[in-house]
Scaffold this active site. Structure first.
Site, PDB file in Angstrom:
ATOM      1  N   TYR A 156       0.837  -1.207   0.000  1.00  0.00           N
ATOM      2  CA  TYR A 156       0.000   0.000   0.000  1.00  0.00           C
ATOM      3  C   TYR A 156       0.870   1.255   0.000  1.00  0.00           C
ATOM      4  CZ  TYR A 156      -3.315   3.526   1.689  1.00  0.00           C
ATOM      5  OH  TYR A 156      -4.085   4.670   1.838  1.00  0.00           O
ATOM      6  N   LYS A 160       1.199   4.492  -2.801  1.00  0.00           N
ATOM      7  CA  LYS A 160       1.024   5.909  -2.458  1.00  0.00           C
ATOM      8  C   LYS A 160       2.313   6.699  -2.725  1.00  0.00           C
ATOM      9  CE  LYS A 160      -3.246   5.661  -1.296  1.00  0.00           C
ATOM     10  NZ  LYS A 160      -4.278   6.328  -2.119  1.00  0.00           N
TER      11      LYS A 160
END
Length: 248
Positions: A156, A160
């Protein structure tokens, strides 16, 4: 200040959480807001109806950002309908957490397909209208973990962090056409994505935040309106951290 009258804005993943708050705030500032959803049509309609009830302009459109063809087709249709696309808020994203040793390849692929590939596909489609208008705003929703990293969020965090590279590259590539590209990097925000945090965990978390509390979706929405406005026309390629001082 920060008025968006006459502007058309697309918010991907705009039916809940931060996306919803951004859609509502953009509408309150005068923009015609298009709320994208994948499965939550009822939730998206609720957001749009709420905006319209307050005198704003809104509509909904369903497509999966991970499907590049669907993204292109949908955005081309919106541009043909409205004859413009002024603001793109690439907010749609998913989180699949877990230790790296247990990371499944299909989860890694899905994370990048939605969080990164989806943002790039939406940018590619939306900026066509922006280039013709020689004006536009592209806003990506990143995360504090994209800069800090976090145990259990390797994949994750990677997605980002990737958005920062995307934004900086888009900012350089499209600057001559009057298009800006920036990232908002929220800290821990009270949304349905963080409801699993226990009170004890939240207490420990708040100790890491200089302001001593988690944020609200409206805090991110305010940053979104600013970056979408004419007042931010000299801001591009930046990461705007809205995290209570958790990362500086």
């Amino acid at each position: 200040m920060f008025r968006l009258d006459g502007k058309v804005a697309l918010v991907t993943g705009g039916s809940r959480g931060i996306g919803r708050a951004c859609a509502e705030a953009l509408a309150e500032s005068g923009a015609h807001v298009i709320i994208n959803y994948v499965k939550g049509e009822a939730a998206a309609k609720e957001v749009a109806d709420g905006i319209i009830a307050k005198g704003g302009k809104a509509e909904i459109v369903g497509f999966d950002v991970a499907d590049s063809k669907a993204v292109e087709t949908a955005i081309e249709g919106l541009i043909e309908k409205h004859k413009r696309m002024d603001i793109l808020v690439a907010n749609a994203g998913i989180a699949i957490d877990g230790l790296l040793l247990r990371l499944k390849e299909e989860d890694l692929d899905r994370l990048f397909a939605v969080n990164v590939k989806g943002a790039i596909a939406a940018t590619k489609a939306a900026t066509r209208a922006m280039m013709k208008a020689r004006s536009g705003r592209v806003i990506y929703l990143g995360s504090v973990v994209g800069e800090m990293g976090n145990a259990g969020q390797t994949a994750y965090a990677a997605t980002k962090a990737a958005l920062m590279g995307v934004a900086k590259s888009v900012a350089r590539e499209y600057a001559s056409r009057g298009i800006t590209a920036n990232v908002i990097a929220p800290g821990y925000i009270d949304t349905d994505m963080t409801t699993g945090i226990t009170d004890a965990m939240k207490e420990q978390l708040n100790k890491l935040i200089p302001l001593g509390r988690t944020g609200a979706a409206k805090d991110i929405a305010a940053a979104c309106v600013y970056l979408a406005s004419d007042e931010a026309n000299y801001v591009t390629g930046q990461v705007l951290r809205v995290n209570g001082g958790m990362h500086m």
